[in-house]
Design an enzyme around this catalytic site. Structure first.
Site, PDB file in Angstrom:
ATOM      1  N   ASP A  31       0.837  -1.204   0.000  1.00 43.03           N
ATOM      2  CA  ASP A  31       0.000   0.000   0.000  1.00 43.03           C
ATOM      3  C   ASP A  31       0.869   1.250   0.000  1.00 43.03           C
ATOM      4  O   ASP A  31       0.555   2.246  -0.626  1.00 43.03           O
ATOM      5  CB  ASP A  31      -0.890   0.028   1.256  1.00 43.03           C
ATOM      6  CG  ASP A  31      -1.953  -1.050   1.205  1.00 43.03           C
ATOM      7  OD1 ASP A  31      -1.989  -1.797   0.206  1.00 43.03           O
ATOM      8  OD2 ASP A  31      -2.731  -1.154   2.175  1.00 43.03           O
ATOM      9  N   SER A  80     -37.072  -4.722 -15.447  1.00 34.54           N
ATOM     10  CA  SER A  80     -37.146  -5.439 -14.184  1.00 34.54           C
ATOM     11  C   SER A  80     -37.064  -6.935 -14.531  1.00 34.54           C
ATOM     12  O   SER A  80     -36.881  -7.280 -15.694  1.00 34.54           O
ATOM     13  CB  SER A  80     -38.462  -5.029 -13.570  1.00 34.54           C
ATOM     14  OG  SER A  80     -38.726  -5.726 -12.432  1.00 34.54           O
ATOM     15  N   LEU A  81     -37.207  -7.811 -13.563  1.00 35.54           N
ATOM     16  CA  LEU A  81     -37.182  -9.247 -13.858  1.00 35.54           C
ATOM     17  C   LEU A  81     -38.458  -9.894 -13.343  1.00 35.54           C
ATOM     18  O   LEU A  81     -38.986  -9.496 -12.312  1.00 35.54           O
ATOM     19  CB  LEU A  81     -35.992  -9.916 -13.160  1.00 35.54           C
ATOM     20  CG  LEU A  81     -34.584  -9.569 -13.648  1.00 35.54           C
ATOM     21  CD1 LEU A  81     -33.541 -10.109 -12.680  1.00 35.54           C
ATOM     22  CD2 LEU A  81     -34.356 -10.133 -15.043  1.00 35.54           C
ATOM     23  N   GLU A 110     -26.846 -17.035 -12.609  1.00 32.70           N
ATOM     24  CA  GLU A 110     -25.995 -16.066 -11.919  1.00 32.70           C
ATOM     25  C   GLU A 110     -26.617 -15.746 -10.570  1.00 32.70           C
ATOM     26  O   GLU A 110     -27.796 -15.974 -10.359  1.00 32.70           O
ATOM     27  CB  GLU A 110     -25.918 -14.759 -12.728  1.00 32.70           C
ATOM     28  CG  GLU A 110     -25.247 -14.900 -14.061  1.00 32.70           C
ATOM     29  CD  GLU A 110     -25.464 -13.666 -14.928  1.00 32.70           C
ATOM     30  OE1 GLU A 110     -25.554 -12.547 -14.376  1.00 32.70           O
ATOM     31  OE2 GLU A 110     -25.561 -13.834 -16.157  1.00 32.70           O
ATOM     32  N   LYS A 112     -28.126 -13.155  -7.856  1.00 32.77           N
ATOM     33  CA  LYS A 112     -28.827 -11.869  -7.938  1.00 32.77           C
ATOM     34  C   LYS A 112     -28.310 -11.007  -6.785  1.00 32.77           C
ATOM     35  O   LYS A 112     -28.639 -11.227  -5.633  1.00 32.77           O
ATOM     36  CB  LYS A 112     -30.330 -12.086  -7.824  1.00 32.77           C
ATOM     37  CG  LYS A 112     -31.145 -10.845  -8.076  1.00 32.77           C
ATOM     38  CD  LYS A 112     -32.617 -11.208  -8.253  1.00 32.77           C
ATOM     39  CE  LYS A 112     -33.451 -10.031  -8.701  1.00 32.77           C
ATOM     40  NZ  LYS A 112     -33.573  -8.999  -7.686  1.00 32.77           N
ATOM     41  N   ASP A 114     -27.862  -7.918  -4.399  1.00 34.27           N
ATOM     42  CA  ASP A 114     -28.867  -7.013  -3.866  1.00 34.27           C
ATOM     43  C   ASP A 114     -28.240  -5.653  -3.557  1.00 34.27           C
ATOM     44  O   ASP A 114     -27.624  -5.457  -2.523  1.00 34.27           O
ATOM     45  CB  ASP A 114     -29.451  -7.624  -2.587  1.00 34.27           C
ATOM     46  CG  ASP A 114     -30.827  -7.080  -2.299  1.00 34.27           C
ATOM     47  OD1 ASP A 114     -31.379  -6.375  -3.166  1.00 34.27           O
ATOM     48  OD2 ASP A 114     -31.345  -7.356  -1.203  1.00 34.27           O
ATOM     49  N   TYR A 221     -22.860  -7.697 -14.819  1.00 38.81           N
ATOM     50  CA  TYR A 221     -23.494  -8.926 -15.301  1.00 38.81           C
ATOM     51  C   TYR A 221     -24.062  -8.878 -16.712  1.00 38.81           C
ATOM     52  O   TYR A 221     -24.588  -9.858 -17.194  1.00 38.81           O
ATOM     53  CB  TYR A 221     -24.597  -9.375 -14.339  1.00 38.81           C
ATOM     54  CG  TYR A 221     -25.605  -8.289 -14.007  1.00 38.81           C
ATOM     55  CD1 TYR A 221     -26.530  -7.880 -14.951  1.00 38.81           C
ATOM     56  CD2 TYR A 221     -25.623  -7.693 -12.757  1.00 38.81           C
ATOM     57  CE1 TYR A 221     -27.447  -6.895 -14.652  1.00 38.81           C
ATOM     58  CE2 TYR A 221     -26.534  -6.711 -12.450  1.00 38.81           C
ATOM     59  CZ  TYR A 221     -27.447  -6.309 -13.405  1.00 38.81           C
ATOM     60  OH  TYR A 221     -28.349  -5.327 -13.111  1.00 38.81           O
ATOM     61  N   LYS A 308     -36.281 -16.123  -6.406  1.00 41.51           N
ATOM     62  CA  LYS A 308     -36.005 -15.472  -5.120  1.00 41.51           C
ATOM     63  C   LYS A 308     -35.772 -16.513  -4.030  1.00 41.51           C
ATOM     64  O   LYS A 308     -36.558 -17.445  -3.893  1.00 41.51           O
ATOM     65  CB  LYS A 308     -37.208 -14.602  -4.714  1.00 41.51           C
ATOM     66  CG  LYS A 308     -37.389 -13.386  -5.609  1.00 41.51           C
ATOM     67  CD  LYS A 308     -36.721 -12.150  -5.034  1.00 41.51           C
ATOM     68  CE  LYS A 308     -36.687 -11.043  -6.049  1.00 41.51           C
ATOM     69  NZ  LYS A 308     -37.232  -9.795  -5.689  1.00 41.51           N
ATOM     70  N   CYS A 402     -40.755   5.067  31.826  1.00 48.75           N
ATOM     71  CA  CYS A 402     -39.446   4.956  31.175  1.00 48.75           C
ATOM     72  C   CYS A 402     -38.550   4.001  31.964  1.00 48.75           C
ATOM     73  O   CYS A 402     -38.385   4.150  33.172  1.00 48.75           O
ATOM     74  CB  CYS A 402     -38.793   6.330  31.080  1.00 48.75           C
ATOM     75  SG  CYS A 402     -37.112   6.257  30.458  1.00 48.75           S
ATOM     76  N   CYS A 405     -35.555   6.215  33.513  1.00 51.74           N
ATOM     77  CA  CYS A 405     -35.685   7.288  34.496  1.00 51.74           C
ATOM     78  C   CYS A 405     -37.019   7.255  35.235  1.00 51.74           C
ATOM     79  O   CYS A 405     -37.258   8.058  36.130  1.00 51.74           O
ATOM     80  CB  CYS A 405     -35.512   8.651  33.819  1.00 51.74           C
ATOM     81  SG  CYS A 405     -36.895   9.110  32.765  1.00 51.74           S
ATOM     82  N   CYS A 420     -40.361   8.997  26.113  1.00 58.87           N
ATOM     83  CA  CYS A 420     -40.111   9.469  27.465  1.00 58.87           C
ATOM     84  C   CYS A 420     -39.948  10.981  27.380  1.00 58.87           C
ATOM     85  O   CYS A 420     -39.057  11.464  26.694  1.00 58.87           O
ATOM     86  CB  CYS A 420     -38.837   8.839  28.028  1.00 58.87           C
ATOM     87  SG  CYS A 420     -38.280   9.691  29.522  1.00 58.87           S
ATOM     88  N   CYS A 426     -33.221  12.245  31.543  1.00 57.42           N
ATOM     89  CA  CYS A 426     -33.213  10.831  31.188  1.00 57.42           C
ATOM     90  C   CYS A 426     -31.869  10.522  30.511  1.00 57.42           C
ATOM     91  O   CYS A 426     -31.567  11.055  29.443  1.00 57.42           O
ATOM     92  CB  CYS A 426     -34.395  10.564  30.258  1.00 57.42           C
ATOM     93  SG  CYS A 426     -34.587   8.850  29.791  1.00 57.42           S
TER      94      CYS A 426
HETATM   95  P1  AMP Z   1     -36.193  -6.665  -9.656  1.00 58.25           P
HETATM   96  O1  AMP Z   1     -35.729  -5.291  -9.214  1.00 58.25           O
HETATM   97  O2  AMP Z   1     -36.510  -7.578  -8.502  1.00 58.25           O
HETATM   98  O3  AMP Z   1     -37.201  -6.641 -10.733  1.00 58.25           O
HETATM   99  O4  AMP Z   1     -34.906  -7.354 -10.282  1.00 58.25           O
HETATM  100  C1  AMP Z   1     -34.220  -6.756 -11.331  1.00 58.25           C
HETATM  101  C2  AMP Z   1     -32.916  -6.269 -10.826  1.00 58.25           C
HETATM  102  O5  AMP Z   1     -32.082  -7.311 -10.375  1.00 58.25           O
HETATM  103  C3  AMP Z   1     -32.108  -5.632 -11.903  1.00 58.25           C
HETATM  104  O6  AMP Z   1     -32.468  -4.312 -12.111  1.00 58.25           O
HETATM  105  C4  AMP Z   1     -30.713  -5.726 -11.351  1.00 58.25           C
HETATM  106  O7  AMP Z   1     -30.432  -4.538 -10.655  1.00 58.25           O
HETATM  107  C5  AMP Z   1     -30.760  -6.830 -10.333  1.00 58.25           C
HETATM  108  N1  AMP Z   1     -29.771  -7.892 -10.558  1.00 58.25           N
HETATM  109  C6  AMP Z   1     -28.929  -8.348  -9.616  1.00 58.25           C
HETATM  110  N2  AMP Z   1     -28.136  -9.308 -10.086  1.00 58.25           N
HETATM  111  C7  AMP Z   1     -28.461  -9.490 -11.378  1.00 58.25           C
HETATM  112  C8  AMP Z   1     -27.975 -10.350 -12.407  1.00 58.25           C
HETATM  113  N3  AMP Z   1     -27.008 -11.241 -12.187  1.00 58.25           N
HETATM  114  N4  AMP Z   1     -28.546 -10.250 -13.620  1.00 58.25           N
HETATM  115  C9  AMP Z   1     -29.543  -9.366 -13.845  1.00 58.25           C
HETATM  116  N5  AMP Z   1     -30.038  -8.535 -12.923  1.00 58.25           N
HETATM  117  C10 AMP Z   1     -29.513  -8.591 -11.691  1.00 58.25           C
HETATM  118 ZN    ZN Z   2     -36.648   8.425  30.534  1.00 56.98          ZN
END
Ligand code: AMP
Ligand code: ZN
Length: 664
Positions: A31, A80-81, A110, A112, A114, A221, A308, A402, A405, A420, A426
């Protein structure tokens, strides 16, 4: 080597080290060596601004401020999916696919991730834009912020298409998230609730150097574009990896729904070993030709499906309900559980939210309860197994006093929580308020941490923030973990806070609903604390953006005799109670109604100062040039694309001096 060659070679070298460190997780230098090289590049760049490059590794630290994120229409919509929850759902999906396409169908599985989705645009190997998903059709341009994320390559490696988009997810790994929360707790701030919201919130921070401090990552992805040189999704993932993107290795090919299910089952368990959050699996038709034939519904691609993971649930015994008092006096009931394994961690406590929730679910001590871990870090109780209820079980009576206190609790109409009201007597409230007062964005008192505050209060040395200024070195020395040096630092840190400007003092004193921005508004409008204290309800709501709730809270705060006494003391100690002279002197309406873009490097003022000047004189700073821009203030090295854009739209460009003259 010429200077230019040196700069370019250092940039290449640093880029490679970044790649080794962040993408391959395999650094080849220390580093320290990295920092030395970065410093060398920084000083060359400062001395030779003519070789400016917006994608230089030195710019990872951020600093660019975006006031309003520009809306950008996605060239390829961000869909969306569709969701599936069982093998049957997947088999149905496979049937629908087979009706549309000919031949064998292969899938890519793949994870998903979050977080917050992002679309990155690259031209000739350079990152040119990063846009949030927004409503799918258009999102916000968050390029300045995204550039600070180390796993986002600013320049690509190897062979790359001239122009393409790549989709991915910005995530905040657990480690970094926990560290951020520890720091927040230290500063007396509420912890963030979960990594996902924190990641997406980070993208919209106005100060990119704040984003740079957050340990965000970008996982990619999906490639989007015309001449990508790949014919399947799986090849696309490889290609992205070769270009220097972070593409997790978990992806697998599957030739049947059975194999997809195997992948799902494996990761349903092993996802807890991953450093970041995942909420399912995404299954995609591998062949891009087939993807095209399948196309899209109004909402989602027909060629992809999310599966999911079930939110994990366990049942365990609820031993005891206890109650916590927060900084504002809000009471939170907490379930103390028989320790149980859930989603890879041992859970001992769960949130019960409020009295209504307990009543609605009829939760009682001694019950066997179902605990679930969703996106939130703190698990929650979602129900009771009534068949297991002990015969001697008693209905939960919510506390009326509370726990700290003993004061009788109140509950305002429309509020789910009990409070409270013992504001000044307190302990958790007193401690919380002082912790807020000393925190970084408030009085920023160095040498004093949240735990020491608690110690000082519990030892009876202070009972409000004005007492801090009475502390002596002799008083704090006997405290746990205090030494000569740290005691001195504490006292001098407190003393130094006397120069903190009025608007921050106003934030620090902790009037409910008066956050940083509102404090600034009020300070600017009233200019002195005296004037603010004299303001009536009608005066207050006449101020731009101040509503009933804030006005009432301000009045209530200053109505309290205790608060007035504390303020009086602060004043005696020399805390800033009015806007400083030079700040006032510089405020005019000269730039009212104008939208000004600042670009380049300046000589007599810093960029931040320049932006402040604009705002103090009634102008708005905007981040990008559009037809609505009044003019651009250009320093040395104004970005060429900005210059062209200003010229095309015939927006006047002012030099630094011309702008300053304007304000005279
Ligand atoms: P949803 O928001 O539940 O409709 O899911 C769609 C979202 O899943 C997409 O907008 C991506 O942001 C997310 N996502 C996460 N991982 C993946 C992946 N491997 N391929 C495609 N979408 C993904
Ligand atoms: Zn209190």
């Amino acid at each position: 080597m010429t200077i230019q060659e040196q700069i370019i070679s250092l940039r290449d070298e640093l880029r490679e080290h970044n790649y080794n460190y962040y993408i391959l997780d395999n650094p080849t230098i220390s580093d320290y060596e990295f920092d030395m090289k970065l410093k060398a590049l920084q000083s060359l760049e400062t001395a030779h601004p003519e070789y400016y490059d917006p994608n230089s590794p030195t710019l990872r630290v951020g600093g660019e401020i975006t006031k309003n994120f520009e809306t950008v229409v996605h060239q390829h919509r961000m869909y969306s999916l569709d969701n599936s929850y069982s093998k049957e759902d997947l088999l149905d999906w496979e049937k629908r696919i087979e009706k549309i396409v000919d031949g064998e169908v292969e899938f890519v599985c793949e994870l998903k991730y979050d977080g917050a989705s992002i679309s990155l645009t690259y031209e000739n190997g350079n990152l040119v834009r990063a846009v949030t998903r927004g409503d799918g059709t258009q999102g916000d341009d968050v390029t300045a912020n995204i550039k600070t994320i180390k796993t986002v390559p600013l320049k690509l490696k190897g062979n790359y298409p001239d122009k393409f988009d790549i989709r991915g997810e910005i995530v905040l790994p657990f480690d970094g998230f926990n560290k951020m929360n520890e720091e927040r707790l230290q500063a007396g701030e509420e912890p963030y609730r979960n990594p996902r919201n924190t990641a997406s919130g980070s993208l919209k921070l106005q100060d990119s150097s704040e984003v740079a401090k957050r340990p965000l990552e970008c996982l990619l992805y999906n490639l989007k574009g015309n001449k990508l040189g790949v014919s399947t999704q799986f090849e696309g993932l490889h290609k992205a990896r070769e270009m220097g993107f972070k593409v997790p290795e978990a992806a697998r090919l599957a030739t049947s729904v059975e194999e997809v299910v195997e992948f799902v089952n494996y990761w349903d368990v092993h996802r807890h070993d991953l450093p970041y959050e995942t909420d399912g699996v995404v299954i995609k038709v591998n062949n891009l030709q087939q993807q095209e034939e399948l196309g899209y519904t109004a909402k989602a691609p027909r060629w992809a499906m999310a599966y999911k993971f079930k939110a994990e649930q366990v049942s365990t015994r609820l031993n005891e309900i206890t109650y916590q008092v927060g900084r504002t006096g809000a009471i939170t009931p907490v379930a103390n559980l028989e320790p149980v394994e859930l989603a890879g961690t041992t859970v001992k406590r769960a949130s019960l939210h409020n009295a209504d929730q307990i009543e609605k679910l009829d939760i009682r001590e001694g019950d066997l309860v179902y605990v679930e871990k969703g996106g939130e870090i703190i698990p929650k109780i979602i129900g009771v197994d009534f068949s297991q209820r002990p015969s001697n079980s008693k209905v939960t009576n919510y506390i009326i006093h509370c726990p700290e206190c003993g004061t009788e609790l109140i509950r305002q109409e429309g509020d789910a929580k009990h409070y409270c009201p013992n504001y000044n007597g307190c302990n958790p409230q007193i401690i919380g308020r002082i912790q807020h007062y000393i925190s970084r964005k408030a009085m920023d008192i160095e040498g004093l941490g949240g735990e020491t505050v608690a110690l000082l209060v519990n030892e009876g040395l202070i009972s409000n923030y004005s007492d801090l200024y009475r502390l002596t070195k002799e008083q704090v020395l006997p405290l746990e973990r205090m030494a000569e040096k740290s005691a001195e630092n504490l006292i001098s840190g407190i003393d130094a806070s006397k120069t903190i400007p009025f608007e921050r003092v106003l934030f620090a004193i902790g009037i409910r609903y008066v956050g940083e921005t509102v404090a600034k508004k009020l300070a600017k409008h009233y200019k002195t604390l005296d004037a603010l204290m004299r303001a009536t309800f009608d005066d207050l709501i006449a101020v731009d953006e101040i509503g009933d709730r804030i006005a009432e809270s301000v009045l209530e705060f200053f109505n309290s005799e205790d608060n007035r006494r504390i303020i009086h003391d602060l004043r005696q100690f020399g805390i800033q109670m009015e806007l400083s002279e030079d700040l006032l002197a510089n405020q005019t309406d000269k730039l009212n109604g104008s939208a000004i873009v600042v670009s380049g490097v300046f000589e007599s003022v810093s960029r931040t100062e320049l932006k402040k000047l604009i705002e103090d004189n009634g102008g708005k700073v905007s981040s990008s040039i559009s037809s609505k821009t009044t003019y651009v203030v250009a320093g040395a090295n104004m970005g060429p694309s900005k210059r062209t854009k200003a010229e095309t739209l015939a927006i006047p460009i002012l030099t630094e001096q011309e702008f300053l003259d304007l304000l005279k």
